[in-house]
Structure formats: structure tokens, C-alpha cells
Design a protein around this motif. Structure first.
Motif, PDB file in Angstrom:
ATOM      1  N   ASN A  43      40.834  12.478   3.999  1.00  0.00           N
ATOM      2  CA  ASN A  43      40.665  10.746   3.943  1.00  0.00           C
ATOM      3  C   ASN A  43      41.554  10.251   3.033  1.00  0.00           C
ATOM      4  N   ILE A  44      42.209  10.498   1.816  1.00  0.00           N
ATOM      5  CA  ILE A  44      42.898  10.016   0.832  1.00  0.00           C
ATOM      6  C   ILE A  44      44.232  10.586   0.636  1.00  0.00           C
ATOM      7  N   GLY A  45      44.393  11.704   0.881  1.00  0.00           N
ATOM      8  CA  GLY A  45      45.611  12.507   0.335  1.00  0.00           C
ATOM      9  C   GLY A  45      45.781  12.622  -1.179  1.00  0.00           C
ATOM     10  N   ASP A  46      44.806  12.840  -1.909  1.00  0.00           N
ATOM     11  CA  ASP A  46      44.864  12.752  -3.477  1.00  0.00           C
ATOM     12  C   ASP A  46      45.292  14.294  -3.801  1.00  0.00           C
ATOM     13  N   GLY A  75      49.987  25.438  -0.808  1.00  0.00           N
ATOM     14  CA  GLY A  75      51.199  24.839  -0.598  1.00  0.00           C
ATOM     15  C   GLY A  75      51.151  24.437   0.693  1.00  0.00           C
ATOM     16  N   GLY A  76      50.737  24.954   1.732  1.00  0.00           N
ATOM     17  CA  GLY A  76      51.038  24.684   3.099  1.00  0.00           C
ATOM     18  C   GLY A  76      49.855  23.615   3.441  1.00  0.00           C
ATOM     19  N   TRP A  77      48.528  23.739   2.692  1.00  0.00           N
ATOM     20  CA  TRP A  77      47.498  22.975   2.876  1.00  0.00           C
ATOM     21  C   TRP A  77      47.854  21.513   2.334  1.00  0.00           C
ATOM     22  N   LYS A  78      48.268  21.506   1.102  1.00  0.00           N
ATOM     23  CA  LYS A  78      48.922  20.327   0.538  1.00  0.00           C
ATOM     24  C   LYS A  78      50.069  19.476   1.310  1.00  0.00           C
ATOM     25  N   GLN A  79      50.741  20.515   1.874  1.00  0.00           N
ATOM     26  CA  GLN A  79      51.856  19.824   2.632  1.00  0.00           C
ATOM     27  C   GLN A  79      51.194  18.966   3.924  1.00  0.00           C
ATOM     28  N   MET A  80      50.093  19.713   4.532  1.00  0.00           N
ATOM     29  CA  MET A  80      49.702  18.957   5.818  1.00  0.00           C
ATOM     30  C   MET A  80      49.231  17.621   5.320  1.00  0.00           C
ATOM     31  N   ALA A  81      48.713  17.561   3.976  1.00  0.00           N
ATOM     32  CA  ALA A  81      48.046  16.183   3.570  1.00  0.00           C
ATOM     33  C   ALA A  81      49.245  15.145   3.197  1.00  0.00           C
ATOM     34  N   LYS A  82      50.341  15.860   2.559  1.00  0.00           N
ATOM     35  CA  LYS A  82      51.389  14.835   2.421  1.00  0.00           C
ATOM     36  C   LYS A  82      52.084  14.496   3.756  1.00  0.00           C
ATOM     37  N   ASP A  83      52.323  15.342   4.655  1.00  0.00           N
ATOM     38  CA  ASP A  83      52.716  15.001   5.967  1.00  0.00           C
ATOM     39  C   ASP A  83      52.025  13.698   6.313  1.00  0.00           C
ATOM     40  N   ASN A  84      50.550  13.779   6.646  1.00  0.00           N
ATOM     41  CA  ASN A  84      49.670  12.857   6.908  1.00  0.00           C
ATOM     42  C   ASN A  84      50.034  11.402   6.231  1.00  0.00           C
ATOM     43  N   LEU A  85      50.362  11.584   4.882  1.00  0.00           N
ATOM     44  CA  LEU A  85      50.449  10.605   4.265  1.00  0.00           C
ATOM     45  C   LEU A  85      51.748   9.686   4.552  1.00  0.00           C
ATOM     46  N   GLU A  86      52.649  10.746   4.741  1.00  0.00           N
ATOM     47  CA  GLU A  86      54.079  10.075   5.200  1.00  0.00           C
ATOM     48  C   GLU A  86      53.996   9.276   6.848  1.00  0.00           C
ATOM     49  N   GLY A  88      51.413   7.962   7.976  1.00  0.00           N
ATOM     50  CA  GLY A  88      50.310   6.754   7.781  1.00  0.00           C
ATOM     51  C   GLY A  88      48.983   7.177   8.282  1.00  0.00           C
ATOM     52  N   ILE A  89      48.895   8.397   8.536  1.00  0.00           N
ATOM     53  CA  ILE A  89      47.547   8.840   9.123  1.00  0.00           C
ATOM     54  C   ILE A  89      46.584   8.774   7.868  1.00  0.00           C
ATOM     55  N   LEU A  90      47.102   9.120   6.543  1.00  0.00           N
ATOM     56  CA  LEU A  90      46.251   9.006   5.197  1.00  0.00           C
ATOM     57  C   LEU A  90      46.853   7.861   4.522  1.00  0.00           C
ATOM     58  N   PRO A  91      46.274   7.095   3.856  1.00  0.00           N
ATOM     59  CA  PRO A  91      44.694   7.026   3.638  1.00  0.00           C
ATOM     60  C   PRO A  91      44.245   6.591   5.046  1.00  0.00           C
ATOM     61  N   ARG A  92      43.128   7.182   5.376  1.00  0.00           N
ATOM     62  CA  ARG A  92      42.218   6.712   6.776  1.00  0.00           C
ATOM     63  C   ARG A  92      41.555   5.352   6.301  1.00  0.00           C
ATOM     64  N   PRO A  93      41.564   4.472   7.288  1.00  0.00           N
ATOM     65  CA  PRO A  93      41.069   3.066   7.229  1.00  0.00           C
ATOM     66  C   PRO A  93      39.533   3.467   7.198  1.00  0.00           C
ATOM     67  N   GLU A  94      38.753   2.540   6.965  1.00  0.00           N
ATOM     68  CA  GLU A  94      37.292   2.598   6.760  1.00  0.00           C
ATOM     69  C   GLU A  94      36.797   2.543   8.326  1.00  0.00           C
ATOM     70  N   GLY A  95      36.034   3.386   8.520  1.00  0.00           N
ATOM     71  CA  GLY A  95      35.401   3.581   9.982  1.00  0.00           C
ATOM     72  C   GLY A  95      36.199   4.652  10.722  1.00  0.00           C
ATOM     73  N   LYS A  96      37.323   5.343  10.134  1.00  0.00           N
ATOM     74  CA  LYS A  96      37.908   6.304  10.888  1.00  0.00           C
ATOM     75  C   LYS A  96      38.027   7.613   9.686  1.00  0.00           C
ATOM     76  N   GLN A  97      37.290   7.320   8.863  1.00  0.00           N
ATOM     77  CA  GLN A  97      37.240   8.605   7.707  1.00  0.00           C
ATOM     78  C   GLN A  97      36.637   9.852   8.336  1.00  0.00           C
ATOM     79  N   VAL A  98      37.125  10.841   7.999  1.00  0.00           N
ATOM     80  CA  VAL A  98      36.209  12.070   8.030  1.00  0.00           C
ATOM     81  C   VAL A  98      35.197  12.134   7.235  1.00  0.00           C
ATOM     82  N   SER A  99      34.035  12.795   8.082  1.00  0.00           N
ATOM     83  CA  SER A  99      32.854  13.248   7.327  1.00  0.00           C
ATOM     84  C   SER A  99      32.330  14.373   7.333  1.00  0.00           C
ATOM     85  N   VAL A 100      31.395  15.007   6.884  1.00  0.00           N
ATOM     86  CA  VAL A 100      30.762  16.225   7.108  1.00  0.00           C
ATOM     87  C   VAL A 100      29.164  16.218   7.121  1.00  0.00           C
ATOM     88  N   ASN A 101      28.691  17.000   7.842  1.00  0.00           N
ATOM     89  CA  ASN A 101      27.289  17.329   7.845  1.00  0.00           C
ATOM     90  C   ASN A 101      27.160  18.776   7.584  1.00  0.00           C
TER      91      ASN A 101
END
Length: 151
Positions: A43-46, A75-86, A88-101
Motif C-alpha cells: 500500500n505505501i512502499g515503505d 531484493g527482488g521483493w523490494k524492487q517490485m515495491a520500488k517499481d510500483n512507487l516509480e 505511481g501504483i504506490l502509495p495506493r489511494p484510499e479505497g484502492k488499498q490492499v487488505s487481508v483477511n
């Protein structure tokens, strides 16, 4: 009769303490999933939250369409988050955030397995299986496998 009452009292006290201990561990694991997994990668890419909650030897195992198995390291896992930041997928806007059950948390002393639904925009996309170990500095996610809903 008095002896049986004492034994039952002690047994109840021990079981109650054990249950409270497991509940505490479960809360710590749920918090870790929220901060490292959801806030960190989905959701954030922190990156700091990812580093705090994932073990350096983390692996995500991916079952490919051809039946082969591939691995994504931290490293690959973090790169996916970095790519999503670049992108503009992350940070996800309110209402489009991933949640878990969380469907199940199994804890045995210093090892845990978590089964959960990965939900995006109200739909279950994956069933994730996380394996964790408890280290001196707390629980860490060490492995992930998943099932893509609809496959």
C-alpha cells in the motif's frame, strides 16, 4: 477431593496463561503483517517497514505456468515495491488499498504459518501463505507462497 480441586485450579491457570501468551504472539504477527507486508510492500512502499518485518533471507516461491518453481529474494521483493512507487501504483489511494483477511494463524513457539486472503478493491485475488520465525528482535516473514484465485 481437595487435591483434585487444586490440580484443576493449577491446570486452568496454566492453560489460561498459555492462551494469553498465544494471543499476544498472534497480535504481534498481525501487526507485522499490517506494517511490513501491507504498508511496506502493498500500500505505501515503505522500505524501512519491509526491512523491519522481512528476514534478509526471505524467499517468495512462485509456481510458474509450466510447473517450474522460481524464487524471488528480498531484493527482488523490494524492487517490485520500488517499481510500483516509480509507476505511481504506490502509495495506493484510499479505497484502492490492499487488505487481508487472516484465515488461520498457527503458532508453535518460535515458528508460525499464516493463511490469508489478499483482497484488492473488494475481491480476493490471492490466497497467501506466509511462514515466520521469531528471532531475538521479533517475528520476521521468511517465506511466502500463494495461490491465484481463479487459476
Amino acid at each position: 477431593m481437595k487435591r483434585i480441586a487444586v490440580i484443576m485450579f493449577v491446570a486452568t491457570f496454566v492453560i489460561s496463561g498459555f492462551a494469553q501468551s498465544l494471543k499476544k504472539e498472534e497480535v504481534m504477527i498481525k501487526n507485522l503483517i499490517q506494517t511490513a507486508y501491507l504498508d511496506g510492500t502493498q500500500n505505501i512502499g515503505d522500505m524501512a517497514k519491509i526491512d523491519a518485518g522481512f528476514h534478509p533471507d526471505f524467499r517468495m516461491q512462485v509456481l510458474e505456468k509450466d510447473g517450474s518453481l522460481s524464487n524471488v529474494d528480498l531484493g527482488g521483493w523490494k524492487q517490485m515495491a520500488k517499481d510500483n512507487l516509480e509507476k505511481g501504483i504506490l502509495p495506493r489511494p484510499e479505497g484502492k488499498q490492499v487488505s487481508v483477511n487472516i484465515l488461520n494463524i498457527d503458532i508453535e513457539k518460535y515458528a508460525s504459518s499464516v493463511k490469508m486472503e489478499y483482497i484488492l478493491e473488494g475481491k480476493t485475488v490471492y490466497i497467501d501463505y506466509l511462514q515466520l520465525y521469531k528471532f531475538a528482535d521479533g517475528w520476521k516473514i521468511v517465506n511466502k507462497t500463494y495461490y491465484t484465485v481463479g487459476d
